[in-house]
Design a protein around this motif. Structure first.
Motif, short mmCIF file in Angstrom:
data_model
loop_
_atom_site.label_atom_id
_atom_site.label_comp_id
_atom_site.label_asym_id
_atom_site.label_seq_id
_atom_site.Cartn_x
_atom_site.Cartn_y
_atom_site.Cartn_z
N GLY A 56 90.86 62.65 94.15
CA GLY A 56 91.28 61.61 94.86
C GLY A 56 91.76 61.94 96.34
N ASP A 57 92.31 61.12 97.09
CA ASP A 57 92.43 61.39 98.44
C ASP A 57 93.45 62.65 98.57
N ALA A 58 94.41 62.75 98.00
CA ALA A 58 95.57 63.86 98.17
C ALA A 58 94.58 65.27 97.70
N ALA A 59 93.87 65.12 96.77
CA ALA A 59 93.21 66.38 96.23
C ALA A 59 92.04 66.93 97.24
N GLY A 117 95.75 65.09 91.66
CA GLY A 117 94.85 64.18 91.94
C GLY A 117 93.45 64.30 91.55
N ASP A 167 90.50 63.61 88.86
CA ASP A 167 89.83 62.61 87.85
C ASP A 167 88.90 62.98 87.15
N ASP A 208 96.80 64.79 86.68
CA ASP A 208 97.10 63.68 87.37
C ASP A 208 97.92 64.10 88.60
N GLN A 209 98.85 65.11 88.45
CA GLN A 209 99.67 65.48 89.63
C GLN A 209 98.75 66.14 90.67
#
Length: 403
Positions: free
Chosen positions: A173-176, A140, A142, A137-138
């Motif tokens: 995710g966007d950050a990853a 990013g 899924d 989760d940290q």
């Protein structure tokens, strides 16, 4: 015939019989060498990353193996590498933050998505709803489920080679995605992604089956594209060695490699039960045999006591046999004679009033018996004359029945 002659005859007989047998054996048998791989022993039997650790040590890299991730016992430094085979969803949030802080200082972390878990109603189906945990989760990342096919991995000598056949695919995710350096995947999702995190790198994999394996031979992780030979499972496969060497590249040779293999050492009792059965089974049988021999008897060795009898005839017969055994035959005769005289008193009172020879004569006339026979029946026998006792009792009973 002396001993020398006997020895010569025995030697000749041995040569006569042994020489054909040796010739036949040599013609019908051939010496061959067969290599049988032994099952893993010691740490190799429970550590899936044991071969990887031995290969890294062979390349001159310091390696430490841990069953579980414990940062208090792992002095991680910048330039170190952590291969986290343990399920990352088990890590608490504090441990996940500390691990990512170490990566930001220049560490290299390799982890996998949560492994497949059999569904409760059908073991052939896999649970796609497993919680992925705070670490992913940290980052990013899924988890999205399992792929329907393997990810193609083009190898020069194996055109149909595939990897990550049973792994859980993932999405970014966007950050990853902004931190993405390298990736590998398909329409079903990513199977590999290398993310920048501060000064370090995080490699997220769908699974790490290609890194695992156990055996006695130790492959080298040095570039092996020119190596030949049949491909085998785990790191004995050339493609798996190349892929592992590529994944370890960021900090390879810079620091220590920590292998967290997520397995528990077999307990002493499990080792004794599964590996030493040829010792404890005979001992157990011997102990059971000794206990059987020493155990008390189930029930008394003496015969069961006779049950009480309520038959009056048996008691009367037993009393008579006891009296007869102790020489009390006259008492038995007197009892039967009293029965006869009582019947005589009821049927012929005048005869019963007589005594001596007159009574005997009167009884003989009434019964139409000889007087000597009547006198014999009324006369008491000797103490131990059982035959006379039986005869006189028989006469008394006949006389009683004729009245």
């Amino acid at each position: 015939m002396n001993g020398k002659v006997i020895g010569v005859l025995v030697l000749a007989l041995v040569l006569l019989l042994g020489t054909p047998l040796v010739i036949v054996f040599l013609r019908t048998h051939e010496q061959v060498t067969e290599t049988t791989p032994l099952p893993p022993q010691g740490e190799a039997s429970y550590n899936p990353l044991y071969v990887l650790g031995q290969a890294l040590r062979a390349d001159g890299i310091e390696v430490h193996a841990q069953q579980r991730l414990d940062l208090t016992r792992m002095p991680l430094q910048a330039g170190d590498t952590v291969v986290l085979l343990q399920d990352s969803s088990e890590l608490p949030p504090g441990t996940a933050r500390a691990l990512l802080a170490w990566v930001a200082r220049g560490g290299h972390l390799l982890l996998r998505t949560p492994p497949p878990v059999p569904a409760a109603d059908d073991e052939d189906e896999q649970d796609d709803t497993t919680v992925q945990g705070p670490l992913l989760d940290q980052l990013g990342v899924d988890s999205i489920g399992f792929g329907a096919s393997c990810q193609p991995f083009h190898v020069r000598d194996d055109s149909g080679h595939g990897e990550f056949c049973g792994g859980r695919r993932f999405d970014l995710g966007d950050a990853a995605f902004d931190a993405l350096e390298r990736d590998w995947g398909s329409d079903e999702g990513y199977v590999f992604a290398r993310l920048r995190h501060g000064q370090g790198r995080v490699d997220v994999l769908a699974d790490m089956d290609f890194m695992t394996g156990a055996g006695n031979s130790v492959p080298s992780l040095l570039p092996s594209l020119r190596r030949t030979g049949p491909a085998r499972d785990g790191l004995h496969d050339r493609a798996h060695r190349d892929l592992t060497r590529y994944l370890l590249a960021p900090n390879y040779g810079k620091g220590t490699v920590w292998l967290v293999y997520a397995s528990r050492t077999p307990s002493l009792w499990s080792r004794v039960f599964f590996q030493a059965w040829m010792v404890w089974v005979p001992l157990l049988l011997a102990l059971l045999g000794w206990l059987w021999a020493r155990a008390p008897r189930f029930g008394s060795a003496l015969p069961a006591p006779a049950l009480e009898r309520r038959s009056l005839l048996e008691h009367v017969r037993a009393s008579g046999e006891l009296l007869l055994r102790f020489g009390q035959g006259p008492r038995l005769h007197a009892a039967v004679r009293a029965l006869f005289l009582h019947r005589l008193q009821l049927r012929a009172p005048l005869l019963a009033a007589l005594d001596g020879p007159a009574r005997d004569r009167a009884i003989a006339e009434r019964l139409q018996w000889p007087i000597s026979r009547v006198g014999l029946a009324l006369q008491s026998p000797r103490a131990h004359d059982s035959s006379a006792l039986r005869e006189r009792i028989r006469l008394l009973l006949q006389m009683r029945s004729l009245l």
